[in-house]
Design a protein around this motif. Sequence first.
Motif, PDB file in Angstrom:
ATOM      1  N   ARG A  94      42.215  59.462  35.147  1.00 47.76           N
ATOM      2  CA  ARG A  94      42.392  60.890  35.384  1.00 47.76           C
ATOM      3  C   ARG A  94      43.875  61.254  35.417  1.00 47.76           C
ATOM      4  N   ARG A  95      44.692  60.357  36.010  1.00 47.50           N
ATOM      5  CA  ARG A  95      46.143  60.614  36.017  1.00 47.50           C
ATOM      6  C   ARG A  95      46.707  60.557  34.600  1.00 47.50           C
ATOM      7  N   ASP A  96      46.213  59.611  33.798  1.00 50.15           N
ATOM      8  CA  ASP A  96      46.689  59.507  32.416  1.00 50.15           C
ATOM      9  C   ASP A  96      46.371  60.780  31.637  1.00 50.15           C
ATOM     10  N   ARG A  97      45.202  61.347  31.877  1.00 52.77           N
ATOM     11  CA  ARG A  97      44.800  62.552  31.157  1.00 52.77           C
ATOM     12  C   ARG A  97      45.670  63.731  31.553  1.00 52.77           C
ATOM     13  N   ALA A  98      46.140  63.742  32.794  1.00 50.11           N
ATOM     14  CA  ALA A  98      46.951  64.860  33.275  1.00 50.11           C
ATOM     15  C   ALA A  98      48.394  64.763  32.797  1.00 50.11           C
ATOM     16  N   GLN A  99      48.809  63.562  32.365  1.00 47.44           N
ATOM     17  CA  GLN A  99      50.180  63.383  31.925  1.00 47.44           C
ATOM     18  C   GLN A  99      50.339  63.822  30.481  1.00 47.44           C
ATOM     19  N   ALA A 100      51.605  64.062  30.120  1.00 44.03           N
ATOM     20  CA  ALA A 100      51.906  64.359  28.712  1.00 44.03           C
ATOM     21  C   ALA A 100      51.604  63.124  27.889  1.00 44.03           C
ATOM     22  N   PRO A 101      51.206  63.276  26.620  1.00 45.55           N
ATOM     23  CA  PRO A 101      50.862  62.129  25.792  1.00 45.55           C
ATOM     24  C   PRO A 101      51.950  61.088  25.706  1.00 45.55           C
ATOM     25  N   ALA A 102      53.193  61.506  25.747  1.00 44.02           N
ATOM     26  CA  ALA A 102      54.301  60.563  25.579  1.00 44.02           C
ATOM     27  C   ALA A 102      54.755  59.963  26.900  1.00 44.02           C
ATOM     28  N   ALA A 103      54.167  60.399  28.007  1.00 42.35           N
ATOM     29  CA  ALA A 103      54.620  59.914  29.305  1.00 42.35           C
ATOM     30  C   ALA A 103      54.218  58.467  29.518  1.00 42.35           C
ATOM     31  N   ALA A 104      55.043  57.754  30.263  1.00 43.26           N
ATOM     32  CA  ALA A 104      54.746  56.362  30.547  1.00 43.26           C
ATOM     33  C   ALA A 104      53.586  56.266  31.523  1.00 43.26           C
ATOM     34  N   VAL A 105      52.756  55.284  31.323  1.00 40.09           N
ATOM     35  CA  VAL A 105      51.599  55.086  32.187  1.00 40.09           C
ATOM     36  C   VAL A 105      51.946  54.053  33.247  1.00 40.09           C
ATOM     37  N   ALA A 106      51.678  54.390  34.495  1.00 41.07           N
ATOM     38  CA  ALA A 106      51.991  53.472  35.579  1.00 41.07           C
ATOM     39  C   ALA A 106      51.045  52.278  35.538  1.00 41.07           C
ATOM     40  N   PRO A 107      51.582  51.076  35.728  1.00 43.75           N
ATOM     41  CA  PRO A 107      50.728  49.886  35.739  1.00 43.75           C
ATOM     42  C   PRO A 107      49.864  49.861  36.986  1.00 43.75           C
ATOM     43  N   PRO A 108      48.795  49.076  36.992  1.00 44.42           N
ATOM     44  CA  PRO A 108      47.953  48.970  38.189  1.00 44.42           C
ATOM     45  C   PRO A 108      48.770  48.502  39.385  1.00 44.42           C
ATOM     46  N   ARG A 109      48.384  48.958  40.570  1.00 38.68           N
ATOM     47  CA  ARG A 109      49.104  48.558  41.771  1.00 38.68           C
ATOM     48  C   ARG A 109      48.711  47.155  42.199  1.00 38.68           C
ATOM     49  N   GLY A 110      49.582  46.544  42.985  1.00 39.43           N
ATOM     50  CA  GLY A 110      49.269  45.242  43.552  1.00 39.43           C
ATOM     51  C   GLY A 110      49.783  44.093  42.711  1.00 39.43           C
ATOM     52  N   ASN A 111      49.995  42.973  43.373  1.00 38.63           N
ATOM     53  CA  ASN A 111      50.444  41.766  42.697  1.00 38.63           C
ATOM     54  C   ASN A 111      49.317  41.213  41.828  1.00 38.63           C
ATOM     55  N   PRO A 112      49.563  40.983  40.531  1.00 37.54           N
ATOM     56  CA  PRO A 112      48.480  40.531  39.649  1.00 37.54           C
ATOM     57  C   PRO A 112      47.905  39.177  40.044  1.00 37.54           C
ATOM     58  N   TRP A 113      48.767  38.257  40.505  1.00 36.60           N
ATOM     59  CA  TRP A 113      48.283  36.941  40.916  1.00 36.60           C
ATOM     60  C   TRP A 113      47.345  37.076  42.115  1.00 36.60           C
ATOM     61  N   ARG A 114      47.737  37.907  43.072  1.00 34.38           N
ATOM     62  CA  ARG A 114      46.917  38.113  44.257  1.00 34.38           C
ATOM     63  C   ARG A 114      45.597  38.802  43.893  1.00 34.38           C
ATOM     64  N   THR A 115      45.663  39.739  42.940  1.00 38.87           N
ATOM     65  CA  THR A 115      44.444  40.420  42.507  1.00 38.87           C
ATOM     66  C   THR A 115      43.443  39.419  41.940  1.00 38.87           C
ATOM     67  N   GLY A 116      43.928  38.512  41.086  1.00 41.79           N
ATOM     68  CA  GLY A 116      43.050  37.496  40.526  1.00 41.79           C
ATOM     69  C   GLY A 116      42.509  36.561  41.582  1.00 41.79           C
ATOM     70  N   LEU A 117      43.372  36.158  42.497  1.00 46.02           N
ATOM     71  CA  LEU A 117      42.962  35.236  43.564  1.00 46.02           C
ATOM     72  C   LEU A 117      41.888  35.859  44.449  1.00 46.02           C
ATOM     73  N   VAL A 118      42.140  37.069  44.933  1.00 41.83           N
ATOM     74  CA  VAL A 118      41.210  37.715  45.860  1.00 41.83           C
ATOM     75  C   VAL A 118      39.868  37.989  45.190  1.00 41.83           C
ATOM     76  N   SER A 119      39.893  38.461  43.933  1.00 41.88           N
ATOM     77  CA  SER A 119      38.638  38.772  43.241  1.00 41.88           C
ATOM     78  C   SER A 119      37.779  37.531  43.078  1.00 41.88           C
ATOM     79  N   ASN A 120      38.412  36.356  42.986  1.00 39.30           N
ATOM     80  CA  ASN A 120      37.665  35.115  42.806  1.00 39.30           C
ATOM     81  C   ASN A 120      37.236  34.500  44.125  1.00 39.30           C
ATOM     82  N   VAL A 121      38.147  34.514  45.108  1.00 37.69           N
ATOM     83  CA  VAL A 121      37.826  33.936  46.413  1.00 37.69           C
ATOM     84  C   VAL A 121      36.692  34.711  47.090  1.00 37.69           C
ATOM     85  N   LEU A 122      36.610  36.015  46.835  1.00 42.99           N
ATOM     86  CA  LEU A 122      35.567  36.828  47.442  1.00 42.99           C
ATOM     87  C   LEU A 122      34.299  36.887  46.586  1.00 42.99           C
TER      88      LEU A 122
END
Length: 206
Positions: A94-122
Motif C-alpha cells: 500500500r505504501r508502494d502504491r502511494a509513492q511516486a513510480p520513481a521513488a525508492a522502495v523501503a526494504p523490509p524492516r528487521g535484521n534478515p538473519w534474525r528474520t530467517g532464524l525466528v521464522s524457523n525456530v518458531l
Amino acid sequence: MLLQFMTAVGVLAVLTMVPGPDMAVVTRRAVASGWQDGLRTVGGITAGLLVWGVLAVAGLAAVLAASATAYTVVKLAGAVYLVLLGVQALRQSRRDRAQAPAAAVAPPRGNPWRTGLVSNVLNPKIAVFYTGLLPTLTPAGVPPHTGMALLVLVHTLLTAVWLGGYVLLLSKARAFFEKPAVRQGLDRVTGVVLIGFGLKVATTQP
C-alpha cells in the motif's frame, strides 16, 4: 548402508524443495533488499535448522513433539510471527502504491538473519520432522545419535544450497522485480502467502 544413506538424502532433498514459509520469507527479502540480504535470511533459516537439530539429538525436540501444550505454544507463536510478516508485506504494498513510480522502495524492516532464524525456530513442525522422520532414515549400523546428527547436517546443507541458489536466481531478474507494479504485486502475493502459512501452522496438529 550407502544405499540407505543415499535414499535418506533423496527424501530430504525432495522435502527441502517443497515450497513453504521459508521460501516465502526468502523471496520477499531477496527481491526487496537484494541477494545479500536474501543470503543472510537463508543463513538464519539454516541456523534455525541447526538449533532444532541440536534439540532433536539431545532429545528435547521429542519432548516438544510429545507435549500438546508446548507444541501449541510454539505453534501459535510461529503462526503469529508469519502473519505479522504477511501484514507487513501487505502494508508495504500500500505504501508502494502511494509513492511516486520513481521513488525508492523501503526494504523490509528487521535484521534478515534474525528474520530467517525466528521464522524457523518458531516452526514446531521441524521438531516433529526431526524426531519422527529422521530416526527412520538413519542407516542401519550407525549409532542413532550419530546418524541423526549426520542427517541434520545434510538437511541443513541441502537447504542452504537450494535456497541460496534460489536467491541468486532471483537476483538475475531483480530489474524486473524492481518495477513498481511488479513490486506491489509481489508484496501482495507474499503477504497473502505468509498469512496463509501462518493460519495453516496455527491449525495443524502434531
